[in-house]
Design an enzyme around this catalytic site. Sequence first.
Site, short mmCIF file in Angstrom:
data_model
loop_
_atom_site.label_atom_id
_atom_site.label_comp_id
_atom_site.label_asym_id
_atom_site.label_seq_id
_atom_site.Cartn_x
_atom_site.Cartn_y
_atom_site.Cartn_z
N GLY A 1 -63.15 13.98 29.77
CA GLY A 1 -63.49 12.73 29.10
C GLY A 1 -63.76 11.64 30.11
O GLY A 1 -63.26 11.69 31.24
N HIS B 1 -56.77 8.97 24.63
CA HIS B 1 -56.83 8.59 26.05
C HIS B 1 -58.08 7.73 26.31
O HIS B 1 -58.00 6.68 26.96
CB HIS B 1 -56.85 9.86 26.91
CG HIS B 1 -56.96 9.63 28.38
ND1 HIS B 1 -55.96 9.98 29.27
CD2 HIS B 1 -57.95 9.08 29.14
CE1 HIS B 1 -56.34 9.64 30.50
NE2 HIS B 1 -57.55 9.11 30.45
N GLU B 2 -59.22 8.18 25.80
CA GLU B 2 -60.48 7.48 26.09
C GLU B 2 -60.56 6.14 25.35
O GLU B 2 -61.05 5.15 25.90
CB GLU B 2 -61.69 8.36 25.75
CG GLU B 2 -61.76 9.68 26.52
CD GLU B 2 -61.59 9.54 28.01
OE1 GLU B 2 -61.96 8.50 28.58
OE2 GLU B 2 -61.07 10.48 28.64
N GLN C 1 -64.69 3.16 33.28
CA GLN C 1 -64.44 3.97 34.47
C GLN C 1 -65.67 4.03 35.38
O GLN C 1 -65.55 4.42 36.54
CB GLN C 1 -64.02 5.39 34.08
CG GLN C 1 -62.68 5.43 33.36
CD GLN C 1 -62.28 6.85 33.06
OE1 GLN C 1 -62.63 7.39 32.02
NE2 GLN C 1 -61.57 7.49 33.99
N HIS D 1 -58.75 3.48 27.14
CA HIS D 1 -59.52 2.88 28.25
C HIS D 1 -60.30 1.65 27.78
O HIS D 1 -60.47 0.68 28.54
CB HIS D 1 -60.52 3.89 28.82
CG HIS D 1 -59.96 4.78 29.89
ND1 HIS D 1 -59.47 4.31 31.08
CD2 HIS D 1 -59.84 6.13 29.96
CE1 HIS D 1 -59.08 5.32 31.83
NE2 HIS D 1 -59.28 6.45 31.17
N CYS E 1 -56.37 11.67 34.74
CA CYS E 1 -57.46 10.73 34.51
C CYS E 1 -58.32 10.68 35.77
O CYS E 1 -57.77 10.62 36.87
CB CYS E 1 -56.89 9.35 34.20
SG CYS E 1 -58.13 8.08 33.94
N LEU E 2 -59.64 10.69 35.61
CA LEU E 2 -60.53 10.65 36.77
C LEU E 2 -60.37 9.36 37.57
O LEU E 2 -60.71 9.33 38.75
CB LEU E 2 -61.99 10.82 36.33
CG LEU E 2 -62.34 12.19 35.73
CD1 LEU E 2 -63.78 12.21 35.23
CD2 LEU E 2 -62.10 13.32 36.73
NI NI Z 1 -58.90 8.40 31.84
#
Ligand code: NI
Length: 170
Positions: free
Chosen positions: A46, A130-131, A51, A134, A88-89
């Site tokens: 995701g 999660h997304e 991000q 963000h 998480c990236l």
């Molecule tokens: Ni993330």
Amino acid sequence: MALRKVVYIEDHLLRKKSRPVTKFDDRLHTLLDDMAETMRSLNGVGLAAPQVAVLRRVVVMDCGTGLIEMINPEILETSGEQTGVEGCLSVPGRHGLVTRPMHVKVRFQDRNGEWQVLEAEELLARCIMHETDHLEGQLYVDIMDREVYDDELETADEEEPENTDGKQEK
Ligand code: NI
């Protein structure tokens, strides 16, 4: 399509609330395509627009069932509970144990601006939560039960694959 630069946990952009998308134009489509390519290049499941330093309510996900694009997502209902490991990236090299709803019902617009409703569970439900977090400027590290360290992840990997090994040898 092009890869976009992912910003990391120290970046203040990740702490800001993203604004709704109002134009469903070529610029949005390029953003979506770039986000999907960037997510895949980093083996993520995701990615949210903040991000890649874009404060708009856009997320892409692929939890193994194909690419899902969500614009202006709104969580309509949640139920149940699951606790699992999350990464998480934008938080490279770290993992945490996070409790999320088991079922999620979400409303969102697709890349053409059409409203859609999706009901999800397990990994996809976790990913949606999660997304969408963000987009509110929240990271999993803010709500995790605890940090999970690399040696715990390796142990978890070693415990599972007996079946996998057996299948590979046949
Ligand atoms: Ni993330």
